[in-house]
Design a protein around this motif. Sequence first.
Motif, short mmCIF file in Angstrom:
data_model
loop_
_atom_site.label_atom_id
_atom_site.label_comp_id
_atom_site.label_asym_id
_atom_site.label_seq_id
_atom_site.Cartn_x
_atom_site.Cartn_y
_atom_site.Cartn_z
N GLY A 1 0.84 -1.19 0.00
CA GLY A 1 0.00 0.00 0.00
C GLY A 1 0.87 1.23 0.00
O GLY A 1 1.97 1.22 0.57
N ILE A 2 0.40 2.31 -0.63
CA ILE A 2 1.26 3.49 -0.76
C ILE A 2 0.46 4.78 -0.76
O ILE A 2 -0.70 4.81 -1.18
CB ILE A 2 2.11 3.38 -2.05
N TRP A 3 1.10 5.81 -0.22
CA TRP A 3 0.56 7.18 -0.25
C TRP A 3 1.69 8.07 -0.73
O TRP A 3 2.62 8.37 0.01
CB TRP A 3 0.08 7.60 1.14
N SER A 4 1.64 8.46 -1.99
CA SER A 4 2.80 9.04 -2.67
C SER A 4 2.40 10.23 -3.52
O SER A 4 1.23 10.38 -3.90
CB SER A 4 3.44 7.95 -3.55
N CYS A 5 3.40 11.05 -3.86
CA CYS A 5 3.15 12.14 -4.81
C CYS A 5 2.83 11.61 -6.20
O CYS A 5 2.35 12.37 -7.06
CB CYS A 5 4.36 13.08 -4.86
N LEU A 6 3.06 10.33 -6.45
CA LEU A 6 2.73 9.72 -7.75
C LEU A 6 1.34 9.10 -7.75
O LEU A 6 0.86 8.63 -8.78
CB LEU A 6 3.75 8.64 -8.12
N GLY A 7 0.68 9.08 -6.59
CA GLY A 7 -0.65 8.50 -6.50
C GLY A 7 -0.88 7.87 -5.14
O GLY A 7 0.06 7.65 -4.37
N THR A 8 -2.13 7.56 -4.86
CA THR A 8 -2.46 6.97 -3.58
C THR A 8 -3.05 5.57 -3.74
O THR A 8 -3.56 5.00 -2.76
CB THR A 8 -3.46 7.86 -2.80
N THR A 9 -2.99 5.02 -4.94
CA THR A 9 -3.31 3.62 -5.17
C THR A 9 -2.18 3.01 -5.99
O THR A 9 -1.44 3.73 -6.69
CB THR A 9 -4.63 3.43 -5.93
N LEU A 10 -2.07 1.70 -5.95
CA LEU A 10 -1.01 1.03 -6.72
C LEU A 10 -1.19 1.27 -8.21
O LEU A 10 -0.20 1.47 -8.94
CB LEU A 10 -1.01 -0.47 -6.41
N ASP A 11 -2.41 1.28 -8.70
CA ASP A 11 -2.65 1.51 -10.12
C ASP A 11 -2.24 2.92 -10.54
O ASP A 11 -1.64 3.11 -11.61
CB ASP A 11 -4.13 1.28 -10.46
N GLU A 12 -2.57 3.90 -9.72
CA GLU A 12 -2.17 5.28 -10.04
C GLU A 12 -0.66 5.42 -10.08
O GLU A 12 -0.10 6.05 -10.99
CB GLU A 12 -2.73 6.25 -8.99
N VAL A 13 0.00 4.82 -9.12
CA VAL A 13 1.46 4.92 -9.04
C VAL A 13 2.11 4.18 -10.21
O VAL A 13 3.06 4.68 -10.82
CB VAL A 13 1.97 4.38 -7.69
N ARG A 14 1.61 3.00 -10.53
CA ARG A 14 2.15 2.26 -11.68
C ARG A 14 2.07 3.09 -12.95
O ARG A 14 3.04 3.18 -13.71
CB ARG A 14 1.37 0.95 -11.86
N TYR B 1 -0.43 9.32 6.86
CA TYR B 1 -0.07 8.69 5.59
C TYR B 1 0.13 7.19 5.78
O TYR B 1 -0.32 6.36 4.96
CB TYR B 1 1.24 9.28 5.04
N ALA B 2 0.82 6.84 6.85
CA ALA B 2 1.14 5.43 7.11
C ALA B 2 -0.12 4.62 7.36
O ALA B 2 -0.21 3.45 6.96
CB ALA B 2 2.10 5.31 8.29
N TYR B 3 -1.10 5.22 8.03
CA TYR B 3 -2.36 4.52 8.25
C TYR B 3 -3.03 4.18 6.92
O TYR B 3 -3.48 3.05 6.71
CB TYR B 3 -3.31 5.36 9.11
N MET B 4 -3.10 5.14 6.02
CA MET B 4 -3.76 4.92 4.73
C MET B 4 -3.02 3.86 3.92
O MET B 4 -3.64 2.98 3.30
CB MET B 4 -3.86 6.23 3.95
N ALA B 5 -1.69 3.92 3.91
CA ALA B 5 -0.91 2.93 3.16
C ALA B 5 -1.07 1.55 3.76
O ALA B 5 -1.19 0.54 3.05
CB ALA B 5 0.57 3.34 3.15
#
Length: 407
Positions: free
Chosen positions: A11-24, A76-80
């Motif tokens: 799980g991730i909360w990133s400037c590239l997205g907050t779902t794995l699909d968005e980040v990919r 952030y860590a909770y959401m991830a």
Amino acid sequence: MERRVVITGMGIWSCLGTTLDEVRQSLYDGKSGIIFSQERVDAGFRSPFCADVPKADLKPYVNRNFRQFMPEEAQYAYMATRDALASARLEQDYIDQHEVGIIYGNDSVAEATMRALDKFRQFGSTAACGSGAIFQSMNSTVTMNLACLFHLKGINLTASAACASGSQSIGLGYLLIKNGLQDCVVCGGAQEANMYGVASFDGIQSFALREDNNASKASRPFDRDRNGLVPGGGAATLIIEDYESAVRRGAPILAEIVGWGFSGNGDHISTPNVAGPARSLELCLQQSGVNIKEIGYVNAHATSTKIGDSREAQAIAQIFGDYRVPVTSTKSQTGHEMWMAGASEIIYTMLMMKNDFIAGNVNFENPDDETACVNVIPETIEAHFDTFLSNSFGFGGTNSTLIVKNL
């Protein structure tokens, strides 16, 4: 008998997205998560650049009484972690009946500490700090909050190792599971994205500058014209488990962690050398039993600093010799996510490996004499690889290297 350690959730909360699909998709497209911040300029920052990390809204999930204990990075860590547990199919009933541990990387809580002490000074009373201040301001805030929220009863430990913190958390969890001391550990790293946590970095001129103020061009690992890092933040969580235990509960087995290497430079507090990182890579390779030519990709620590990138390039070249392994730094898109980076970069690379591509090292236009020794991939390419190596290095000369194999 040593046990196998696998990754079953992310799980991730990133400037590239907050779902794995968005980040990919962001990785594949070479999208930058870096912005120009007028707020930081107005506040007195030398560098105007930072990663654009979305705020987390915990109201639907966490009651107000508990939210008061959680600083920005814990949110952030909770959401991830919420997403990672779901992707690993780790339901609360299972967690309640087993000793699931948590080891999470975090090495500062600047804003929460500053605000509590500002209230103390303003009102001349310690009571003004607020009842949640102590839990927000401790380095262990992420692990203490997540362990309570998710009812984790195994090991509860914060890895505080500068910019290697996220990687060290995974390495420590890997060792515990490998040696039979835990069956499942929640691992990761978190970094506050506010300006206060990184003001002192800007003060020592660690951050990137550009005359044109083009934010997307500011982070340029390995490039001849790099002149500093860009601060980022967010959180990344991986669920790692004993292979046999994961099979028994029907978990989705994504990959296997096959090696962890670590070292200390024993040298300058902020200037890296070559020998320390090289030892970390060498130990990881020896411990994993993987031949260097099996490694299809290296996710470099490279932060876009002159000395750091050149020393890492030399260490990679020293260990890999004539084998021109593809190398990139995803920090070209995210900036330096600091305490989070060692965990998020495992997820970024997992997404590449599972989708047969290597995200390009954005803004790599020309090597310098020292970075020309590695095979930096400047643009996204279609590529299949089943084994990767990820480096994380930090202030104080702390080094961590992980090798992960596809399953």
